[in-house]
Design a protein around this motif. Sequence first.
Motif: not given
Length: 305
Positions: A1-25
Amino acid sequence: MSAISFKSVCRRYPLARGPRGTTFAALDDVSLDIEEGEFFGLLGPNGAGKTTLISILAGLVRASSGRVSVLGYDVQADYALARRKLGVVPQELVFDPFFNVRETLRIQSGYFGVKNNDAWIDELLESLGLTDKASANMRQLSGGMKRRVLVAQALVHKPPVIVLDEPTAGVDVELRQTLWAFVSRLNKQGHTVLLTTHYLEEAEALCGRIAMLKSGKVVALERTSELLKAASSHVLRLKVEGELPAHLLARARVTGRVVQFPAHDASEIERYLASVRESGVKVDDVEITKADLEDVFLDVMGAQR
């Protein structure tokens, strides 16, 4: 068993500028496992996603997708159990100004349901050079002393997994040596350590394995010794007076008067020296050294551009 495991982790934030629904990874499909007892380094330039990854690990930020666990406990589904296994030293100097050092550590212990641990608190105070500050109010401490208290707070419940997010940023040499001696001792006792730092010589000396992040992605993941083997075998370091011509600057790393060239063999070193002489630049000092982790880091980051 791993002490820490990251599996396919993504974190996206919406952009204040740009087309609606545009995000930054901020994180893009990060996967890595840190084994129990490892001293693991997480490196990357500013904005690479290191602190976001640690914030997700600590339960302060939710991943957009993927799974993170500490000793098998999911940081979202089993938050309390995962957090109990984790001790986090944050970048920011966050403290309560109304209590002294000992009171701060006792209160922190209470958050984890730990009582009657004065013997361990005394050991932390001594190991981190805080014994004579135990009765001092947090407001009276210098920045370096506050940093020591943050480390003690992270360790007060004896977590098996320790996360250090830029723990020596802006602190003196004495604290760095004290901290690394203590953390190395804990690591030898079986504690897992995850370190982020911009002091690459620290990572090279302490970490058995290293991951490098760039723009939210893992661009290198290998044992430290293997990363160093992959680097240029030598570095030619010169201290010069004057400015080198453009064709040499394009291949050099310049810090003030110090110029460094990666070199794979003696003939390449000779060519560099001949080119510098032909340029007419005065050389005050010459040194040939082995490539270090900083050279590897710059090579990896440059290759990802």
